[in-house]
Write a protein that holds these residues in place. Sequence first.
Motif, PDB file in Angstrom:
ATOM      1  N   ARG A  89      38.389 123.572 133.891  1.00 37.03           N
ATOM      2  CA  ARG A  89      39.332 122.695 134.592  1.00 37.03           C
ATOM      3  C   ARG A  89      39.253 121.268 134.049  1.00 37.03           C
ATOM      4  NH1 ARG A  89      41.286 123.610 139.636  1.00 37.03           N
ATOM      5  NH2 ARG A  89      40.526 121.596 140.383  1.00 37.03           N
ATOM      6  N   LEU A  90      38.034 120.780 133.830  1.00 41.47           N
ATOM      7  CA  LEU A  90      37.851 119.433 133.304  1.00 41.47           C
ATOM      8  C   LEU A  90      38.425 119.318 131.889  1.00 41.47           C
ATOM      9  CD1 LEU A  90      36.684 116.566 133.496  1.00 41.47           C
ATOM     10  CD2 LEU A  90      34.483 117.520 132.719  1.00 41.47           C
ATOM     11  N   ALA A  91      38.168 120.302 131.042  1.00 47.84           N
ATOM     12  CA  ALA A  91      38.662 120.249 129.659  1.00 47.84           C
ATOM     13  C   ALA A  91      40.189 120.219 129.616  1.00 47.84           C
ATOM     14  CB  ALA A  91      38.134 121.450 128.868  1.00 47.84           C
ATOM     15  N   VAL A  92      40.836 121.030 130.438  1.00 46.85           N
ATOM     16  CA  VAL A  92      42.300 121.064 130.451  1.00 46.85           C
ATOM     17  C   VAL A  92      42.858 119.781 131.061  1.00 46.85           C
ATOM     18  CG1 VAL A  92      44.334 122.286 131.318  1.00 46.85           C
ATOM     19  CG2 VAL A  92      42.398 123.579 130.410  1.00 46.85           C
ATOM     20  N   ALA A  93      42.231 119.281 132.100  1.00 43.09           N
ATOM     21  CA  ALA A  93      42.692 118.022 132.714  1.00 43.09           C
ATOM     22  C   ALA A  93      42.567 116.865 131.731  1.00 43.09           C
ATOM     23  CB  ALA A  93      41.892 117.733 133.985  1.00 43.09           C
ATOM     24  N   ARG A  94      41.485 116.835 130.970  1.00 48.36           N
ATOM     25  CA  ARG A  94      41.332 115.789 129.958  1.00 48.36           C
ATOM     26  C   ARG A  94      42.418 115.907 128.890  1.00 48.36           C
ATOM     27  NH1 ARG A  94      34.796 116.081 129.102  1.00 48.36           N
ATOM     28  NH2 ARG A  94      34.225 114.540 130.691  1.00 48.36           N
ATOM     29  N   SER A 102      33.814 113.529 135.052  1.00 46.71           N
ATOM     30  CA  SER A 102      33.035 114.461 135.856  1.00 46.71           C
ATOM     31  C   SER A 102      33.921 115.588 136.374  1.00 46.71           C
ATOM     32  CB  SER A 102      32.424 113.716 137.048  1.00 46.71           C
ATOM     33  OG  SER A 102      31.980 114.601 138.034  1.00 46.71           O
ATOM     34  N   THR A 103      33.317 116.749 136.545  1.00 40.72           N
ATOM     35  CA  THR A 103      34.049 117.882 137.115  1.00 40.72           C
ATOM     36  C   THR A 103      34.387 117.648 138.579  1.00 40.72           C
ATOM     37  OG1 THR A 103      31.996 119.022 137.665  1.00 40.72           O
ATOM     38  CG2 THR A 103      33.011 119.565 135.541  1.00 40.72           C
ATOM     39  N   LEU A 104      33.808 116.611 139.175  1.00 39.54           N
ATOM     40  CA  LEU A 104      34.050 116.304 140.585  1.00 39.54           C
ATOM     41  C   LEU A 104      35.193 115.314 140.800  1.00 39.54           C
ATOM     42  CD1 LEU A 104      30.336 116.010 141.738  1.00 39.54           C
ATOM     43  CD2 LEU A 104      31.865 117.988 141.916  1.00 39.54           C
ATOM     44  N   ASP A 105      35.840 114.873 139.737  1.00 37.98           N
ATOM     45  CA  ASP A 105      36.933 113.910 139.859  1.00 37.98           C
ATOM     46  C   ASP A 105      38.025 114.511 140.743  1.00 37.98           C
ATOM     47  OD1 ASP A 105      39.370 112.386 139.353  1.00 37.98           O
ATOM     48  OD2 ASP A 105      38.298 111.507 137.664  1.00 37.98           O
ATOM     49  N   PRO A 106      38.380 113.847 141.839  1.00 36.14           N
ATOM     50  CA  PRO A 106      39.358 114.413 142.776  1.00 36.14           C
ATOM     51  C   PRO A 106      40.780 114.503 142.210  1.00 36.14           C
ATOM     52  CG  PRO A 106      38.774 112.175 143.424  1.00 36.14           C
ATOM     53  CD  PRO A 106      37.869 112.549 142.291  1.00 36.14           C
ATOM     54  N   ARG A 107      41.044 113.849 141.098  1.00 44.76           N
ATOM     55  CA  ARG A 107      42.387 113.872 140.511  1.00 44.76           C
ATOM     56  C   ARG A 107      42.651 115.124 139.688  1.00 44.76           C
ATOM     57  NH1 ARG A 107      42.029 108.699 137.043  1.00 44.76           N
ATOM     58  NH2 ARG A 107      40.003 109.661 136.684  1.00 44.76           N
ATOM     59  N   ILE A 108      41.629 115.887 139.360  1.00 49.29           N
ATOM     60  CA  ILE A 108      41.779 117.055 138.497  1.00 49.29           C
ATOM     61  C   ILE A 108      42.775 118.050 139.079  1.00 49.29           C
ATOM     62  CG2 ILE A 108      40.586 119.093 137.570  1.00 49.29           C
ATOM     63  CD1 ILE A 108      38.146 117.294 137.104  1.00 49.29           C
ATOM     64  N   GLY A 109      42.684 118.325 140.362  1.00 53.26           N
ATOM     65  CA  GLY A 109      43.591 119.287 140.995  1.00 53.26           C
ATOM     66  C   GLY A 109      45.055 118.931 140.821  1.00 53.26           C
ATOM     67  N   ASP A 110      45.399 117.658 141.015  1.00 54.89           N
ATOM     68  CA  ASP A 110      46.789 117.221 140.871  1.00 54.89           C
ATOM     69  C   ASP A 110      47.267 117.356 139.431  1.00 54.89           C
ATOM     70  OD1 ASP A 110      46.912 116.613 143.564  1.00 54.89           O
ATOM     71  OD2 ASP A 110      46.483 114.477 143.265  1.00 54.89           O
ATOM     72  N   VAL A 111      46.411 116.983 138.487  1.00 58.35           N
ATOM     73  CA  VAL A 111      46.780 117.084 137.070  1.00 58.35           C
ATOM     74  C   VAL A 111      47.010 118.541 136.691  1.00 58.35           C
ATOM     75  CG1 VAL A 111      45.918 116.756 134.709  1.00 58.35           C
ATOM     76  CG2 VAL A 111      45.655 114.942 136.402  1.00 58.35           C
ATOM     77  N   LEU A 112      46.157 119.432 137.171  1.00 57.93           N
ATOM     78  CA  LEU A 112      46.297 120.854 136.841  1.00 57.93           C
ATOM     79  C   LEU A 112      47.504 121.472 137.531  1.00 57.93           C
ATOM     80  CD1 LEU A 112      42.574 121.977 136.786  1.00 57.93           C
ATOM     81  CD2 LEU A 112      44.060 121.408 134.853  1.00 57.93           C
ATOM     82  N   THR A 113      47.840 120.999 138.716  1.00 59.00           N
ATOM     83  CA  THR A 113      49.039 121.483 139.402  1.00 59.00           C
ATOM     84  C   THR A 113      50.276 121.147 138.586  1.00 59.00           C
ATOM     85  OG1 THR A 113      48.010 121.303 141.573  1.00 59.00           O
ATOM     86  CG2 THR A 113      50.416 121.290 141.522  1.00 59.00           C
ATOM     87  N   THR A 114      50.312 119.933 138.051  1.00 62.37           N
ATOM     88  CA  THR A 114      51.429 119.524 137.193  1.00 62.37           C
ATOM     89  C   THR A 114      51.436 120.347 135.905  1.00 62.37           C
ATOM     90  OG1 THR A 114      51.370 117.293 138.097  1.00 62.37           O
ATOM     91  CG2 THR A 114      52.470 117.571 135.966  1.00 62.37           C
TER      92      THR A 114
END
Length: 144
Positions: A89-94, A102-114
Motif C-alpha cells: 500500500r505504501l509503495a503504490v501510494a508513493r 510510514s505505512t501508518l500515514d492516514p492519507r494512504i487510504g484516500d490516495v489508494l481509493t483514487t
Amino acid sequence: MPRSTVSAWTCDYDACPICTAPERDEMSMLRCAVLTLLEQGRWMACDEIPLPEILSAGGDYLSRLRGAVGDGIPMPAAEHWAWLKAELRLAVARAAGLDAVSTLDPRIGDVLTTAARLPERPLVDLLDLAAEQFTKLHTQPRSA
C-alpha cells in the motif's frame, strides 16, 4: 519491520535487484515478495482485478503462484502478510505521488481509493512505477 522466520531465501530470478544486492539481509525475502507482487500486480490489473484486491491478497496470491511455478517464488510466513500488505500500500501510494514516510500515514487510504478508479493502462503504469521506486529505495547503498 518484522524479523524473518524463514530460512535462507533463494530467488530463482538471477537478475532480481533485491536478491542480488550486495547488502542482502534477512529482509531480502520480504522485499523480494513485495517486488514480486508489484510486478505481478500489473498482470492482475490487465486481468481487471481491482487494485484493493491486488494489494490485500498478496500472501494468498504468492501461495498460489508458488504452487504453480515452484520454490523460486518468495513465500513469507503468514505472520508477515500484514506487513507485506502495508508495504504494498505504501509503495503504490508513493508512486501515486504521496510523500508518505510510514505505512501508518492516514492519507494512504484516500490516495489508494483514487488510484483504484484508474483505467487499466494508467493502473499498470502506476504499479510499474511503484516497483521501480521500491527497487531503487531498497538497492541503494546504505550510508554509514
